[in-house]
Write a protein that holds these residues in place. Sequence first.
Motif, short mmCIF file in Angstrom:
data_model
loop_
_atom_site.label_atom_id
_atom_site.label_comp_id
_atom_site.label_asym_id
_atom_site.label_seq_id
_atom_site.Cartn_x
_atom_site.Cartn_y
_atom_site.Cartn_z
N ARG A 20 0.84 -1.21 0.00
CA ARG A 20 0.00 0.00 0.00
C ARG A 20 0.87 1.26 0.00
O ARG A 20 0.63 2.20 -0.75
N ARG A 50 1.15 4.20 -3.01
CA ARG A 50 0.87 5.62 -2.75
C ARG A 50 2.11 6.48 -3.00
O ARG A 50 2.00 7.61 -3.46
N GLU A 76 -3.62 6.11 -6.61
CA GLU A 76 -4.75 6.25 -5.68
C GLU A 76 -5.40 4.88 -5.59
O GLU A 76 -5.86 4.33 -6.58
N VAL A 77 -5.44 4.33 -4.40
CA VAL A 77 -6.02 3.00 -4.20
C VAL A 77 -7.54 3.15 -4.08
O VAL A 77 -8.04 3.77 -3.15
N SER A 94 -6.55 0.37 -8.58
CA SER A 94 -6.01 1.72 -8.34
C SER A 94 -5.94 2.49 -9.64
O SER A 94 -6.13 1.93 -10.72
#
Length: 116
Positions: free
Chosen positions: A8, A12, A17-18, A112
Amino acid sequence: MRSLQSVRKAMRAVGFEVLHEEDLAERSDDIPWYYPLEGDLFKAQTAWDLFMCWRTSASGKFVTHYGLWTMEKLRLVPSGTYDVCETLKIAGDACVWGGKEKLFTPMYLVISRKPE
């Protein structure tokens, strides 16, 4: 292997953008993801599954390994084939153990996008 937290963070860090993330192995399925490697014939759902699960059962491993050993001695397969099969057997058993202990997941889904 990387932890999900580090995945994660890396996504980022490069600007993604997840939108959604999920470990599909954590879903409440009756049969776990590692069932083909486990060798449990009772988890087979189709005829192909039955064959696939048999290959990793004790009898399937016996037939495969000693069949390959015999074929290697008769020079029907390249030298070292049996050793590769032994290594894959150990790796498969380790994958099952890791799956049961929830040490890793091969089913981490991330959706994402990279903002424009």
